[in-house]
Design an enzyme around this catalytic site. Sequence first.
Site, PDB file in Angstrom:
ATOM      1  N   ASN A 149       2.205   1.416   4.460  1.00 56.58           N
ATOM      2  CA  ASN A 149       2.501   0.150   5.156  1.00 56.58           C
ATOM      3  C   ASN A 149       2.183   0.243   6.655  1.00 56.58           C
ATOM      4  O   ASN A 149       2.808  -0.414   7.476  1.00 56.58           O
ATOM      5  CB  ASN A 149       3.958  -0.303   4.931  1.00 56.58           C
ATOM      6  CG  ASN A 149       4.228  -1.754   5.342  1.00 56.58           C
ATOM      7  OD1 ASN A 149       5.299  -2.078   5.839  1.00 56.58           O
ATOM      8  ND2 ASN A 149       3.282  -2.639   5.152  1.00 56.58           N
ATOM      9  N   CYS A 191       0.864  -1.188   0.000  1.00 54.58           N
ATOM     10  CA  CYS A 191       0.000   0.000   0.000  1.00 54.58           C
ATOM     11  C   CYS A 191       0.895   1.231   0.000  1.00 54.58           C
ATOM     12  O   CYS A 191       2.056   1.157  -0.427  1.00 54.58           O
ATOM     13  CB  CYS A 191      -0.996  -0.021   1.154  1.00 54.58           C
ATOM     14  SG  CYS A 191      -0.240   0.005   2.795  1.00 54.58           S
ATOM     15  N   ASP A 249      -8.102   4.012   0.945  1.00 60.27           N
ATOM     16  CA  ASP A 249      -7.183   4.375   2.024  1.00 60.27           C
ATOM     17  C   ASP A 249      -8.004   4.825   3.235  1.00 60.27           C
ATOM     18  O   ASP A 249      -8.726   5.819   3.153  1.00 60.27           O
ATOM     19  CB  ASP A 249      -6.302   5.527   1.504  1.00 60.27           C
ATOM     20  CG  ASP A 249      -5.242   5.907   2.496  1.00 60.27           C
ATOM     21  OD1 ASP A 249      -5.329   5.482   3.659  1.00 60.27           O
ATOM     22  OD2 ASP A 249      -4.324   6.637   2.103  1.00 60.27           O
ATOM     23  N   CYS A 292      -1.495   0.694   7.323  1.00 59.40           N
ATOM     24  CA  CYS A 292      -2.931   0.374   7.378  1.00 59.40           C
ATOM     25  C   CYS A 292      -3.277  -0.853   6.533  1.00 59.40           C
ATOM     26  O   CYS A 292      -3.386  -1.960   7.043  1.00 59.40           O
ATOM     27  CB  CYS A 292      -3.780   1.567   6.914  1.00 59.40           C
ATOM     28  SG  CYS A 292      -3.652   3.010   8.000  1.00 59.40           S
ATOM     29  N   ARG A 293      -3.475  -0.659   5.223  1.00 57.21           N
ATOM     30  CA  ARG A 293      -4.052  -1.726   4.403  1.00 57.21           C
ATOM     31  C   ARG A 293      -3.156  -2.942   4.222  1.00 57.21           C
ATOM     32  O   ARG A 293      -3.596  -4.083   4.396  1.00 57.21           O
ATOM     33  CB  ARG A 293      -4.464  -1.163   3.031  1.00 57.21           C
ATOM     34  CG  ARG A 293      -5.602  -0.172   3.110  1.00 57.21           C
ATOM     35  CD  ARG A 293      -5.720   0.658   1.851  1.00 57.21           C
ATOM     36  NE  ARG A 293      -4.566   1.540   1.676  1.00 57.21           N
ATOM     37  CZ  ARG A 293      -4.368   2.314   0.632  1.00 57.21           C
ATOM     38  NH1 ARG A 293      -5.248   2.298  -0.365  1.00 57.21           N
ATOM     39  NH2 ARG A 293      -3.306   3.086   0.565  1.00 57.21           N
ATOM     40  N   SER A 294      -1.883  -2.701   3.836  1.00 54.51           N
ATOM     41  CA  SER A 294      -1.059  -3.884   3.519  1.00 54.51           C
ATOM     42  C   SER A 294      -0.671  -4.718   4.746  1.00 54.51           C
ATOM     43  O   SER A 294      -0.640  -5.951   4.642  1.00 54.51           O
ATOM     44  CB  SER A 294       0.160  -3.517   2.659  1.00 54.51           C
ATOM     45  OG  SER A 294       1.022  -2.633   3.324  1.00 54.51           O
TER      46      SER A 294
HETATM   47  P1  4NP Z   1      -1.864   2.802   4.034  1.00 55.16           P
HETATM   48  O1  4NP Z   1      -2.493   4.146   4.618  1.00 55.16           O
HETATM   49  O2  4NP Z   1      -1.303   3.131   2.685  1.00 55.16           O
HETATM   50  O3  4NP Z   1      -3.040   1.887   3.952  1.00 55.16           O
HETATM   51  O4  4NP Z   1      -0.812   2.351   5.029  1.00 55.16           O
HETATM   52  C1  4NP Z   1      -1.785   5.356   4.694  1.00 55.16           C
HETATM   53  C2  4NP Z   1      -1.035   5.636   5.805  1.00 55.16           C
HETATM   54  C3  4NP Z   1      -0.368   6.848   5.886  1.00 55.16           C
HETATM   55  C4  4NP Z   1      -0.460   7.763   4.856  1.00 55.16           C
HETATM   56  C5  4NP Z   1      -1.189   7.454   3.743  1.00 55.16           C
HETATM   57  C6  4NP Z   1      -1.853   6.240   3.654  1.00 55.16           C
HETATM   58  N1  4NP Z   1       0.208   8.988   4.942  1.00 55.16           N
HETATM   59  O5  4NP Z   1       0.052   9.821   4.026  1.00 55.16           O
HETATM   60  O6  4NP Z   1       0.920   9.258   5.916  1.00 55.16           O
END
Ligand code: 4NP
Length: 152
Positions: A12, A9, A122, A14-16
């Site tokens: 790294n 993702c 997201d 949340c989703r992945s």
């Molecule tokens: P992820 O979510 O891609 O599912 O881990 C996010 C976590 C942090 C951010 C964006 C997406 N960020 O912009 O900090």
Amino acid sequence: MKTKILMVCLGNICRSPLAEGILKSKIISDTVFVDSAGTGAWHAGELPDSRLIEVAEKHQINLKNHRARQFRKQDFKDFDIIYVMDKSNYNNVIAMAETASDKEKVKLIMGESDLPIEEVPDPYYGGEDGFEAVYQMLDNACSNIANKLNNA
Ligand code: 4NP
């Protein structure tokens, strides 16, 4: 030989990591290795988002040992399948590919699901509901991935 699967993702956190945890919980074969990474480096070394840890715990998945890391070119060599959460992740990963074989490894994870959804949204800037919705989507896709791997 192990089948090596990487969930990717953006952050790294949340989703992945959730996709990694869910898939690991469904795999019964020790010939499968699952990891996760983010295309961005902002959260490298960090634990998953606390809201995610809570939702995962509700579903008996422990994410407290996960530490975020950034996706790197070597991952194309180290993994057989690279599942991305959305089209932006897809474009970021494909931009780092060097060969046609690298590119062939990259797939949208929801393509494995039974749901009419192309991307895992997201949840970072949304509320608690978003995390549960993401769990349900990934649970569906990972059930199908695990069924294939467990019967391989
Ligand atoms: P992820 O979510 O891609 O599912 O881990 C996010 C976590 C942090 C951010 C964006 C997406 N960020 O912009 O900090």
